[in-house]
Scaffold this active site. Structure first.
Site, short mmCIF file in Angstrom:
data_model
loop_
_atom_site.label_atom_id
_atom_site.label_comp_id
_atom_site.label_asym_id
_atom_site.label_seq_id
_atom_site.Cartn_x
_atom_site.Cartn_y
_atom_site.Cartn_z
N ASN A 1 34.79 36.20 45.79
CA ASN A 1 36.32 36.26 46.17
C ASN A 1 36.61 37.76 46.70
O ASN A 1 36.65 38.70 46.02
CB ASN A 1 37.16 35.72 44.99
CG ASN A 1 38.61 35.92 45.09
OD1 ASN A 1 38.93 36.02 46.14
ND2 ASN A 1 39.47 36.12 44.11
N LYS B 1 39.44 38.60 47.97
CA LYS B 1 40.62 39.09 47.60
C LYS B 1 41.36 39.71 49.15
O LYS B 1 40.80 39.27 50.12
CB LYS B 1 40.98 39.99 46.60
CG LYS B 1 40.14 39.47 45.20
CD LYS B 1 40.64 40.25 44.01
CE LYS B 1 39.74 39.81 43.03
NZ LYS B 1 40.09 39.99 41.63
N HIS C 1 43.75 30.55 41.12
CA HIS C 1 43.59 32.06 40.85
C HIS C 1 44.66 32.53 39.97
O HIS C 1 45.62 32.57 40.52
CB HIS C 1 43.12 32.84 42.01
CG HIS C 1 42.32 34.00 41.35
ND1 HIS C 1 43.01 35.36 40.98
CD2 HIS C 1 41.08 34.45 41.54
CE1 HIS C 1 42.19 36.07 40.60
NE2 HIS C 1 40.89 35.60 41.04
N GLU D 1 45.65 35.72 39.98
CA GLU D 1 46.48 36.43 40.84
C GLU D 1 47.60 35.86 41.73
O GLU D 1 48.49 36.11 41.72
CB GLU D 1 45.64 37.33 41.56
CG GLU D 1 44.89 38.32 40.70
CD GLU D 1 43.69 38.92 41.35
OE1 GLU D 1 43.23 38.69 42.48
OE2 GLU D 1 42.91 39.61 40.77
N GLU E 1 38.06 31.75 34.35
CA GLU E 1 38.15 33.07 34.60
C GLU E 1 39.17 33.59 33.61
O GLU E 1 40.56 33.46 33.67
CB GLU E 1 38.71 33.37 36.02
CG GLU E 1 37.85 33.04 37.05
CD GLU E 1 37.97 33.80 38.30
OE1 GLU E 1 36.91 34.32 38.80
OE2 GLU E 1 39.25 34.04 38.81
N GLY F 1 38.38 42.11 36.70
CA GLY F 1 38.52 43.45 37.25
C GLY F 1 38.64 44.56 36.33
O GLY F 1 38.99 45.80 36.39
N SER G 1 34.40 39.98 35.83
CA SER G 1 33.66 41.25 35.67
C SER G 1 32.12 40.81 35.75
O SER G 1 31.18 41.64 34.97
CB SER G 1 34.13 42.05 34.42
OG SER G 1 35.31 42.40 34.58
N GLY H 1 35.01 41.92 42.58
CA GLY H 1 34.57 43.31 43.14
C GLY H 1 33.15 43.09 43.62
O GLY H 1 32.92 44.03 44.57
C1 PEP Z 1 37.93 37.37 40.32
O1 PEP Z 1 39.24 37.93 40.77
O2 PEP Z 1 38.07 36.06 40.80
C2 PEP Z 1 37.07 38.07 39.70
C3 PEP Z 1 36.17 37.58 39.01
O3 PEP Z 1 37.12 39.41 40.00
P1 PEP Z 1 36.36 40.58 39.28
O4 PEP Z 1 34.66 39.94 39.43
O5 PEP Z 1 36.21 41.81 40.04
O6 PEP Z 1 36.43 40.70 37.74
#
Ligand code: PEP
Length: 248
Positions: free
Chosen positions: A9, A11, A93, A95, A163, A169, A208, A230
């Site tokens: 992803n 983003k 998601h 966000e 998630e 993040g 993460s 990320g």
């Molecule tokens: C995400 O936003 O779906 C995600 C898992 O981000 P990160 O891996 O950066 O925690």
């Protein structure tokens, strides 16, 4: 698509220069044996699809409006994502739930629209830190799974992603027992909702995931892969996560 999946992803990151990362990913994994999905910003989907060509990398959007078209300034429809070259879309998601107030009812409508446009859905669920601290994790995840899934969803066009909001993040990751408990609960919900076919729906962990913890996470029961934020932005790090999944 194989049952084991590494989904990235991106983003709101990436411009034309970032397409070089896709070239590097294709070169590193010409025959991956696991599913790879990259969900870039919508502005990159068409150009990325041209770069991917016949390589085994699927592309996805990061959300879609429930309507096929209309007066919805700034939004994008599932049909538009498909037209640009996407085969998947991330829905639900955290966000989007937090920044755009997307409720389970909205996500249900988006899921129906995505399926109507022929897109496979990566449906995200997960609790906040406060909900976990209050012992509500399984209640929250159950409500989200039941509230966002249409009755007639095609199980072969569904990928679930657990998630935890507090892990996204932040560098914080639930322990193996916590992940296994929620993935097991999601599997049980899928079986009760979709019958035996619910046993085949991939359940990804997201939050993460990095090259140094991927193998440990992939060894947990009922974890079929990862949704990565990320660490998916650079081919070098995402490639290591793909390699860990191939060995799991
Ligand atoms: C995400 O936003 O779906 C995600 C898992 O981000 P990160 O891996 O950066 O925690």
């Amino acid at each position: 698509m194989p049952r084991k999946i590494a989904a990235g992803n991106w983003k709101m990151h990436g411009d034309g220069a970032a397409l070089a990362e896709i070239d590097a990913l294709i070169a590193a994994h010409p025959d991956p044996g696991v599913g790879i999905v990259i969900c870039p910003p919508a502005t990159l989907i068409h150009r990325m699809a041209e770069r991917v060509g016949n390589a085994p990398i699927a592309l996805g959007g990061q959300s879609c409006h429930a309507a096929r078209s209309g007066a919805h300034t700034g939004d994008i429809s599932a049909a538009m994502l498909a037209d640009a070259g996407a085969s998947h879309v991330i829905l639900g998601h955290s966000e989007r739930r937090i920044d755009h107030g997307e409720t389970d009812a909205v996500i249900l409508a988006q899921t129906q629209s995505a399926r109507g446009a022929g897109l496979s859905v990566i449906l995200c669920v997960g609790e906040t830190a406060a909900q976990r601290d209050a012992g509500m994790t399984l209640d929250v995840v159950t409500r989200q799974v039941m509230g966002c899934l249409p009755d007639d969803i095609d199980p072969s066009a569904l990928i679930m992603a657990y998630e935890p909001v507090w892990a996204i993040g932040t560098g914080r990751v639930p322990d193996g027992d916590q992940i296994a408990q929620v993935h097991g609960a999601i599997r049980a919900l899928l079986l009760s909702r979709l019958g035996l076919a619910g046993g085949q729906v991939p359940i990804l962990y997201g939050g993460s995931v990095k090259p140094d913890n991927a193998a440990t996470i992939f060894a947990i029961a009922d974890v079929d892969g990862a949704l990565v934020g990320g660490a998916a932005l650079k081919a070098a790090s995402f490639s290591q996560i793909i390699t860990a999944l191939q060995s799991a």
